[in-house]
Design a protein around this motif. Structure first.
Motif, PDB file in Angstrom:
ATOM      1  N   TYR A   1       0.845  -1.196   0.000  1.00 20.03           N
ATOM      2  CA  TYR A   1       0.000   0.000   0.000  1.00 20.03           C
ATOM      3  C   TYR A   1       0.880   1.245   0.000  1.00 20.03           C
ATOM      4  O   TYR A   1       2.083   1.179   0.236  1.00 20.03           O
ATOM      5  CB  TYR A   1      -0.936   0.018   1.212  1.00 20.03           C
ATOM      6  CG  TYR A   1      -0.220   0.174   2.531  1.00 20.03           C
ATOM      7  CD1 TYR A   1       0.057   1.438   3.047  1.00 20.03           C
ATOM      8  CD2 TYR A   1       0.205  -0.939   3.257  1.00 20.03           C
ATOM      9  CE1 TYR A   1       0.733   1.594   4.241  1.00 20.03           C
ATOM     10  CE2 TYR A   1       0.878  -0.795   4.456  1.00 20.03           C
ATOM     11  CZ  TYR A   1       1.139   0.476   4.946  1.00 20.03           C
ATOM     12  OH  TYR A   1       1.813   0.638   6.121  1.00 20.03           O
TER      13      TYR A   1
ATOM     14  N   LEU B   1      -2.184   8.027   1.351  1.00 18.23           N
ATOM     15  CA  LEU B   1      -2.726   9.046   0.453  1.00 18.23           C
ATOM     16  C   LEU B   1      -1.795  10.249   0.304  1.00 18.23           C
ATOM     17  O   LEU B   1      -1.516  10.689  -0.815  1.00 18.23           O
ATOM     18  CB  LEU B   1      -4.115   9.495   0.933  1.00 18.23           C
ATOM     19  CG  LEU B   1      -4.799  10.585   0.127  1.00 18.23           C
ATOM     20  CD1 LEU B   1      -4.938  10.185  -1.341  1.00 18.23           C
ATOM     21  CD2 LEU B   1      -6.164  10.905   0.721  1.00 18.23           C
TER      22      LEU B   1
ATOM     23  N   VAL C   1     -11.116   9.542  -3.142  1.00 18.82           N
ATOM     24  CA  VAL C   1     -10.588   8.200  -3.373  1.00 18.82           C
ATOM     25  C   VAL C   1     -11.761   7.314  -3.759  1.00 18.82           C
ATOM     26  O   VAL C   1     -12.738   7.228  -3.014  1.00 18.82           O
ATOM     27  CB  VAL C   1      -9.879   7.643  -2.111  1.00 18.82           C
ATOM     28  CG1 VAL C   1      -9.419   6.212  -2.340  1.00 18.82           C
ATOM     29  CG2 VAL C   1      -8.702   8.526  -1.719  1.00 18.82           C
ATOM     30  N   ASN C   2     -11.681   6.736  -4.938  1.00 17.07           N
ATOM     31  CA  ASN C   2     -12.752   5.873  -5.452  1.00 17.07           C
ATOM     32  C   ASN C   2     -14.100   6.596  -5.450  1.00 17.07           C
ATOM     33  O   ASN C   2     -15.137   6.018  -5.147  1.00 17.07           O
ATOM     34  CB  ASN C   2     -12.829   4.567  -4.670  1.00 17.07           C
ATOM     35  CG  ASN C   2     -11.542   3.770  -4.769  1.00 17.07           C
ATOM     36  OD1 ASN C   2     -10.865   3.794  -5.789  1.00 17.07           O
ATOM     37  ND2 ASN C   2     -11.190   3.079  -3.710  1.00 17.07           N
TER      38      ASN C   2
ATOM     39  N   GLU D   1     -12.126  12.028   0.714  1.00 13.45           N
ATOM     40  CA  GLU D   1     -11.311  11.394   1.751  1.00 13.45           C
ATOM     41  C   GLU D   1     -10.640  12.477   2.584  1.00 13.45           C
ATOM     42  O   GLU D   1      -9.996  13.371   2.037  1.00 13.45           O
ATOM     43  CB  GLU D   1     -10.253  10.490   1.113  1.00 13.45           C
ATOM     44  CG  GLU D   1      -9.392   9.753   2.096  1.00 13.45           C
ATOM     45  CD  GLU D   1     -10.181   8.919   3.088  1.00 13.45           C
ATOM     46  OE1 GLU D   1     -10.096   9.206   4.295  1.00 13.45           O
ATOM     47  OE2 GLU D   1     -10.883   7.981   2.660  1.00 13.45           O
TER      48      GLU D   1
ATOM     49  N   LYS E   1      -4.795   7.499   4.839  1.00 10.92           N
ATOM     50  CA  LYS E   1      -5.601   6.440   4.217  1.00 10.92           C
ATOM     51  C   LYS E   1      -4.696   5.549   3.373  1.00 10.92           C
ATOM     52  O   LYS E   1      -3.923   6.033   2.550  1.00 10.92           O
ATOM     53  CB  LYS E   1      -6.680   7.081   3.343  1.00 10.92           C
ATOM     54  CG  LYS E   1      -7.321   6.179   2.326  1.00 10.92           C
ATOM     55  CD  LYS E   1      -8.475   5.433   2.887  1.00 10.92           C
ATOM     56  CE  LYS E   1      -9.199   4.683   1.765  1.00 10.92           C
ATOM     57  NZ  LYS E   1      -9.822   3.500   2.255  1.00 10.92           N
ATOM     58  N   LYS E   2      -4.763   4.249   3.594  1.00  8.77           N
ATOM     59  CA  LYS E   2      -3.925   3.313   2.843  1.00  8.77           C
ATOM     60  C   LYS E   2      -4.568   3.020   1.493  1.00  8.77           C
ATOM     61  O   LYS E   2      -5.720   2.583   1.425  1.00  8.77           O
ATOM     62  CB  LYS E   2      -3.740   2.017   3.631  1.00  8.77           C
ATOM     63  CG  LYS E   2      -2.910   2.205   4.876  1.00  8.77           C
ATOM     64  CD  LYS E   2      -2.754   0.919   5.645  1.00  8.77           C
ATOM     65  CE  LYS E   2      -1.917   1.145   6.883  1.00  8.77           C
ATOM     66  NZ  LYS E   2      -1.785  -0.083   7.684  1.00  8.77           N
ATOM     67  N   LEU E   3      -3.814   3.278   0.440  1.00  5.47           N
ATOM     68  CA  LEU E   3      -4.281   3.013  -0.917  1.00  5.47           C
ATOM     69  C   LEU E   3      -3.669   1.709  -1.396  1.00  5.47           C
ATOM     70  O   LEU E   3      -2.477   1.459  -1.199  1.00  5.47           O
ATOM     71  CB  LEU E   3      -3.857   4.154  -1.844  1.00  5.47           C
ATOM     72  CG  LEU E   3      -4.312   5.549  -1.431  1.00  5.47           C
ATOM     73  CD1 LEU E   3      -3.702   6.590  -2.357  1.00  5.47           C
ATOM     74  CD2 LEU E   3      -5.818   5.653  -1.429  1.00  5.47           C
TER      75      LEU E   3
ATOM     76  N   ASP F   1      -7.108   1.332  -6.501  1.00  6.18           N
ATOM     77  CA  ASP F   1      -7.706   2.575  -5.993  1.00  6.18           C
ATOM     78  C   ASP F   1      -7.483   3.716  -6.985  1.00  6.18           C
ATOM     79  O   ASP F   1      -6.454   3.792  -7.646  1.00  6.18           O
ATOM     80  CB  ASP F   1      -7.114   2.965  -4.631  1.00  6.18           C
ATOM     81  CG  ASP F   1      -7.689   2.155  -3.477  1.00  6.18           C
ATOM     82  OD1 ASP F   1      -8.752   1.521  -3.664  1.00  6.18           O
ATOM     83  OD2 ASP F   1      -7.086   2.164  -2.397  1.00  6.18           O
TER      84      ASP F   1
ATOM     85  N   VAL G   1      -7.474   7.911  -7.279  1.00  6.03           N
ATOM     86  CA  VAL G   1      -7.384   9.158  -6.519  1.00  6.03           C
ATOM     87  C   VAL G   1      -7.598  10.324  -7.479  1.00  6.03           C
ATOM     88  O   VAL G   1      -6.992  10.366  -8.551  1.00  6.03           O
ATOM     89  CB  VAL G   1      -5.995   9.303  -5.851  1.00  6.03           C
ATOM     90  CG1 VAL G   1      -5.897  10.612  -5.091  1.00  6.03           C
ATOM     91  CG2 VAL G   1      -5.726   8.127  -4.922  1.00  6.03           C
TER      92      VAL G   1
ATOM     93  N   LYS H   1      -4.219   6.242 -10.780  1.00  6.40           N
ATOM     94  CA  LYS H   1      -4.641   4.893 -10.426  1.00  6.40           C
ATOM     95  C   LYS H   1      -3.476   4.200  -9.755  1.00  6.40           C
ATOM     96  O   LYS H   1      -2.347   4.249 -10.242  1.00  6.40           O
ATOM     97  CB  LYS H   1      -5.067   4.105 -11.665  1.00  6.40           C
ATOM     98  CG  LYS H   1      -5.545   2.708 -11.347  1.00  6.40           C
ATOM     99  CD  LYS H   1      -6.059   1.987 -12.580  1.00  6.40           C
ATOM    100  CE  LYS H   1      -6.588   0.613 -12.196  1.00  6.40           C
ATOM    101  NZ  LYS H   1      -7.172  -0.067 -13.331  1.00  6.40           N
ATOM    102  N   ILE H   2      -3.760   3.558  -8.627  1.00  9.03           N
ATOM    103  CA  ILE H   2      -2.739   2.823  -7.895  1.00  9.03           C
ATOM    104  C   ILE H   2      -2.671   1.417  -8.491  1.00  9.03           C
ATOM    105  O   ILE H   2      -3.688   0.738  -8.601  1.00  9.03           O
ATOM    106  CB  ILE H   2      -3.086   2.753  -6.391  1.00  9.03           C
ATOM    107  CG1 ILE H   2      -3.398   4.128  -5.806  1.00  9.03           C
ATOM    108  CG2 ILE H   2      -1.982   2.046  -5.609  1.00  9.03           C
ATOM    109  CD1 ILE H   2      -2.282   5.143  -5.933  1.00  9.03           C
TER     110      ILE H   2
END
Length: 69
Positions: free
Chosen positions: A10, A13, A40-41, A45, A50-52, A56, A58, A66-67
């Motif tokens: 992860y 953010l 986020v999504n 947020e 926040k863990k992405l 996910d 953003v 996109k992660i």
């Protein structure tokens, strides 16, 4: 849409915003997240920690990242 490749499981953010060059510093990331300017999504947020994870999306000021793993 830009892709941000994960090195670990992860990314937080605030770190993602900096890594994608959407903000200049961690302080700036904190401010824009607290002001509700980042989603986020599709949902606003308010936690910069926040863990992405993989998949996910953003969004900030018309930019989208996109992660990906």
């Amino acid at each position: 849409m830009e892709e941000l490749k994960l090195r670990d499981d992860y990314i937080k953010l605030g770190q993602a915003l900096k890594a994608a060059n959407l903000v200049e510093s961690g302080v700036m990331a904190k401010i824009v997240v607290q002001d509700g300017l980042v989603s986020v999504n599709g949902a606003t947020e308010l936690r910069r920690g926040k863990k992405l994870v993989d998949g996910d999306i953003v969004s900030f000021q018309g930019e989208t990242i996109k992660i990906v793993k």
